[in-house]
Design a protein around this motif. Structure first.
Motif, PDB file in Angstrom:
ATOM      1  N   PHE A  26       0.728  -1.371   0.079  1.00 27.10           N
ATOM      2  CA  PHE A  26      -0.019   0.256   0.034  1.00 27.10           C
ATOM      3  C   PHE A  26       0.591   1.154   0.007  1.00 27.10           C
ATOM      4  O   PHE A  26       1.803   1.620   1.213  1.00 27.10           O
ATOM      5  N   ARG A  27       0.740   1.910  -0.993  1.00 26.83           N
ATOM      6  CA  ARG A  27       1.768   3.100  -1.368  1.00 26.83           C
ATOM      7  C   ARG A  27       0.908   4.412  -1.123  1.00 26.83           C
ATOM      8  O   ARG A  27      -0.275   4.495  -1.966  1.00 26.83           O
ATOM      9  N   ALA A  28       1.368   5.432  -0.220  1.00 20.18           N
ATOM     10  CA  ALA A  28       0.490   6.522   0.020  1.00 20.18           C
ATOM     11  C   ALA A  28       0.602   7.264  -1.346  1.00 20.18           C
ATOM     12  O   ALA A  28      -0.394   8.315  -1.766  1.00 20.18           O
ATOM     13  N   ALA A  36      -5.580  12.834  -1.483  1.00 22.68           N
ATOM     14  CA  ALA A  36      -6.095  13.524  -0.151  1.00 22.68           C
ATOM     15  C   ALA A  36      -4.791  14.411   0.346  1.00 22.68           C
ATOM     16  O   ALA A  36      -5.050  14.703   1.623  1.00 22.68           O
ATOM     17  N   GLY A  37      -3.974  14.569  -0.265  1.00 19.42           N
ATOM     18  CA  GLY A  37      -2.879  15.659   0.370  1.00 19.42           C
ATOM     19  C   GLY A  37      -1.609  14.623   0.955  1.00 19.42           C
ATOM     20  O   GLY A  37      -2.266  13.500   1.401  1.00 19.42           O
ATOM     21  N   ALA A  38      -0.672  15.188   1.320  1.00 19.42           N
ATOM     22  CA  ALA A  38       0.260  14.362   1.884  1.00 19.42           C
ATOM     23  C   ALA A  38      -0.160  13.750   3.352  1.00 19.42           C
ATOM     24  O   ALA A  38      -0.087  12.281   3.390  1.00 19.42           O
ATOM     25  N   ALA A  41      -3.108  11.195   2.670  1.00 19.76           N
ATOM     26  CA  ALA A  41      -2.651   9.936   1.922  1.00 19.76           C
ATOM     27  C   ALA A  41      -2.183   8.838   2.846  1.00 19.76           C
ATOM     28  O   ALA A  41      -2.367   7.801   2.645  1.00 19.76           O
ATOM     29  N   LEU A  42      -1.228   9.182   3.733  1.00 12.99           N
ATOM     30  CA  LEU A  42      -0.674   8.292   4.669  1.00 12.99           C
ATOM     31  C   LEU A  42      -1.885   7.813   5.560  1.00 12.99           C
ATOM     32  O   LEU A  42      -1.767   6.733   5.659  1.00 12.99           O
ATOM     33  N   ALA A  43      -2.684   8.844   6.077  1.00 14.07           N
ATOM     34  CA  ALA A  43      -4.013   8.011   6.870  1.00 14.07           C
ATOM     35  C   ALA A  43      -4.613   7.098   5.817  1.00 14.07           C
ATOM     36  O   ALA A  43      -5.039   5.858   6.346  1.00 14.07           O
ATOM     37  N   ALA A  48      -6.548   1.502   4.700  1.00 15.38           N
ATOM     38  CA  ALA A  48      -6.635   0.596   3.552  1.00 15.38           C
ATOM     39  C   ALA A  48      -5.820  -0.930   3.812  1.00 15.38           C
ATOM     40  O   ALA A  48      -6.209  -1.961   3.689  1.00 15.38           O
ATOM     41  N   CYS A  49      -4.567  -0.770   4.466  1.00 17.28           N
ATOM     42  CA  CYS A  49      -3.710  -1.597   4.618  1.00 17.28           C
ATOM     43  C   CYS A  49      -4.453  -2.551   6.036  1.00 17.28           C
ATOM     44  O   CYS A  49      -4.386  -3.775   5.874  1.00 17.28           O
ATOM     45  N   VAL A  50      -4.795  -1.778   6.843  1.00 13.68           N
ATOM     46  CA  VAL A  50      -5.488  -2.566   8.106  1.00 13.68           C
ATOM     47  C   VAL A  50      -6.705  -3.127   7.504  1.00 13.68           C
ATOM     48  O   VAL A  50      -6.698  -4.501   7.854  1.00 13.68           O
ATOM     49  N   ARG A  51      -7.550  -2.605   6.969  1.00 13.90           N
ATOM     50  CA  ARG A  51      -8.594  -3.270   6.343  1.00 13.90           C
ATOM     51  C   ARG A  51      -8.423  -4.554   5.430  1.00 13.90           C
ATOM     52  O   ARG A  51      -9.259  -5.528   5.193  1.00 13.90           O
ATOM     53  N   SER A  52      -7.219  -4.670   5.024  1.00 13.82           N
ATOM     54  CA  SER A  52      -6.969  -5.678   4.075  1.00 13.82           C
ATOM     55  C   SER A  52      -6.678  -6.909   5.033  1.00 13.82           C
ATOM     56  O   SER A  52      -6.477  -8.241   4.457  1.00 13.82           O
TER      57      SER A  52
END
Length: 142
Positions: A26-28, A36-38, A41-43, A48-52
């Motif tokens: 998962f890349r920001a 979503a901005g810097a 994007a990280l959030a 998304a990574c957690v939900r996977s």
């Protein structure tokens, strides 16, 4: 296996599993997050990574935060890291019913989260579990 785009542990996981067909990175900077901005994007990337991660016993989120949990981070169904993506990810995973294990440096203790308990596994590893509030009762006299 899912991993983020950060340096440190994320980079080590990406390097170790390079070429693995089961590695999901998962890349920001991905278009779906970058809009979503810097910071956003990280959030979004972390959420998304957690939900996977598979729910229940099939999945496990492994987190290695660089320090103590910020005071505003609590288990929730939405991401809130208060400056710590690692702790925000752990809290989101807990709120979504995912299993979580963290590695903490010596002297760093896990946060106190209502409804949850941290179980030490030794070596700096802590497993998060839901704490059951059981009313005290007498089991026997002797």
């Amino acid at each position: 296996m899912s991993v983020g785009c950060a340096a440190g542990v994320d980079a080590a996981v990406r390097e170790f599993f390079t070429g693995s067909p089961s590695l999901l990175v998962f890349r920001a900077s991905a278009p779906r997050f970058a809009r979503a901005g810097a910071v956003g994007a990280l959030a979004l990337r972390s959420a998304a990574c957690v939900r996977s991660v598979a729910p229940g016993a099939r999945g496990l989120l492994v987190v290695s935060p660089s320090g103590a949990c910020p005071s505003g981070v609590r288990p929730s169904r939405s991401f809130r890291g208060c400056g710590s993506g690692s702790w925000g990810s752990a809290a989101l995973a807990a709120g979504l019913g995912r299993r979580v294990v963290v590695w903490l440096a010596p002297g760093v203790l896990p946060p106190v989260w209502a409804g949850f308990a941290w179980v030490s596994c030794g070596g700096g590893w802590w497993l998060l579990s839901r704490s059951a509030s059981v009313a005290p009762m007498q089991l026997s006299l002797f």
